[in-house]
Design an enzyme around this catalytic site. Structure first.
Site: not given
Ligand SMILES: *Cc1c(COP(=O)(O)O)cnc(C)c1O
Length: 387
Positions: A47, A145, A278, A326
């Site tokens: 992801k 969550r 700045y 920037m």
């Molecule tokens: C992002 C995620 C992981 C991986 O987590 P890490 O701490 O980066 O290893 C595993 N399971 C789920 C459901 C996630 O959303």
């Protein structure tokens, strides 16, 4: 960006800021994690464009190295993987709504459901396509969550069983504190989850994959490995507990995959007492030599690093001075000799014998290595090395 491209042979110049992704380091980390898995399948979390490392390129390399499946947040990411020829199962972890279900079928993506709300549509479409669709159920076994509460699991599982075209392939939970090797939370959640699963075992199909372990679970809580592991950050060479993981010499020894470099565009001698940039938040106390690089908060080199961060020039650490703007950042290179415009500056990674890690930068930015990697990787040009 963009530029004139109507004339053949005209090469658009590349940014002077570049992210190097080491494919050998990615493979090294994968192999270490695969060993930890001891024969269980490995789901690689890709992801957020593989935490800034580039989802497509990383997925191709991981697929060739023997990964078993991928995890993404939204369906759109899964569609990209399919369009680039990735054939392995892809779990869509967040964001299943009725309107994206047609895409799940069109691209053979595996939904992670969190309650009963999409099951009817999933089933109708499965019947329409004359297919059985694999799905995973996410249980909120203590994360607090996303997911269904353990007490609602039975109802959802029954519904999955009743509806035609649905096949429960996996059931999962996620840890809130697996980054803390001293916390009891992960073992307690694993234990609770398995106890709750046992209570509904009549509703569970055979060959169900039970999975909980993120990088923290994989590295620090072996009881959590169950039927599959789901590494994210560890694949990219960092420990979920950042610097503590490195300092404690934790095995396996992961290798950071990302390097962020820029180039000096001006070297300038200024007298003592000069206010820099700045707000003049830095004033030179002595005659100083300042090197300027074309990187700034637009490139993820956040303003909070002003007057705080360090970078590598000639393999040595130099301080960032003044406010990061920037597109420009200033370094005090007074203590180095013969610094020239055009030379490389490393903001993250190794140069010579020195290294700046995402953990250090995260501490300067008051965040975690995950965020540093996403920011740098997703805001800059990536180059793949060692493929
Ligand atoms: C992002 C995620 C992981 C991986 O987590 P890490 O701490 O980066 O290893 C595993 N399971 C789920 C459901 C996630 O959303």
């Amino acid at each position: 960006m963009g530029g004139f491209s109507g004339c053949s042979g005209y090469a658009v110049p590349e940014s002077l800021n570049r992210i190097e992704i080491s494919l050998p380091a990615l493979c090294h980390n994968f192999i270490l994690l695969k060993e930890k898995a001891a024969g269980r399948p490995v789901l690689a979390m890709v992801k957020a464009d593989a935490y800034g490392h580039g989802m497509i390129e990383c997925a191709k390399v991981l697929a060739a190295a023997g990964v078993d499946c991928f995890g993404v947040a939204e369906a759109v990411e899964g569609v990209q993987l399919r369009r680039h020829g990735i054939e392995l199962p892809v779990l869509v972890m967040a964001g299943i709504l009725p309107e994206i279900i047609a895409d799940l079928f069109a691209y053979r993506l595996t939904p992670v459901v969190v309650d009963g709300s999409c099951l009817n549509v999933l089933s109708e479409q499965a019947v329409k396509h004359n297919q059985e669709i694999d799905l995973h159920l996410k249980v909120d076994a203590g994360m607090g969550r996303q997911g269904c509460l353990p007490e609602d699991m039975g109802t959802v599982l029954k519904r999955i069983q009743e509806l035609p075209g649905l096949k429960l392939a996996g059931i999962m939970a996620h840890f809130p504190m697996a980054d803390d090797p001293d916390s009891d939370s992960s073992n307690e959640i694993t234990e609770l989850f398995c106890r709750k699963l046992d209570a509904v075992r009549d509703l569970l199909p055979e060959n169900l994959l039970v999975h909980l372990a993120n990088s923290g679970g994989i590295l620090y809580f072996p009881d959590s490995h169950r039927d599959m592991i789901r590494p994210g950050i560890a694949l990219y060479g960092y420990y979920p507990d950042g610097r503590r993981g490195v300092e404690n010499g934790r095995k396996p020894r992961l290798e950071p995959v990302m390097r962020f470099s820029s180039r000096i565009i001006q070297v300038k001698d200024v007298p003592g007492g000069t206010g820099l940039g700045y707000g003049h938040i830095f004033t030179t106390e002595r005659p100083a030599r300042i090197a300027i690089i074309p990187a700034g908060y637009e490139d993820g080199y956040l303003r909070s690093l002003s007057n705080t961060a360090q970078a590598l020039v000639h393999g040595r650490r130099v301080p960032v001075v003044g406010r990061i703007s920037m597109n420009l950042t200033m370094l005090d290179v007074t203590d180095l000799t013969d610094v020239l415009a055009g030379e490389e500056v490393v903001l993250l990674g190794c140069q010579g014998d020195n290294e700046i890690t995402a953990d250090e930068i995260a501490a300067w930015m008051d965040t975690i290595n995950y965020e540093v990697l996403c920011l740098f990787g997703n805001l800059n040009n990536r180059v793949y090395v060692g493929g």
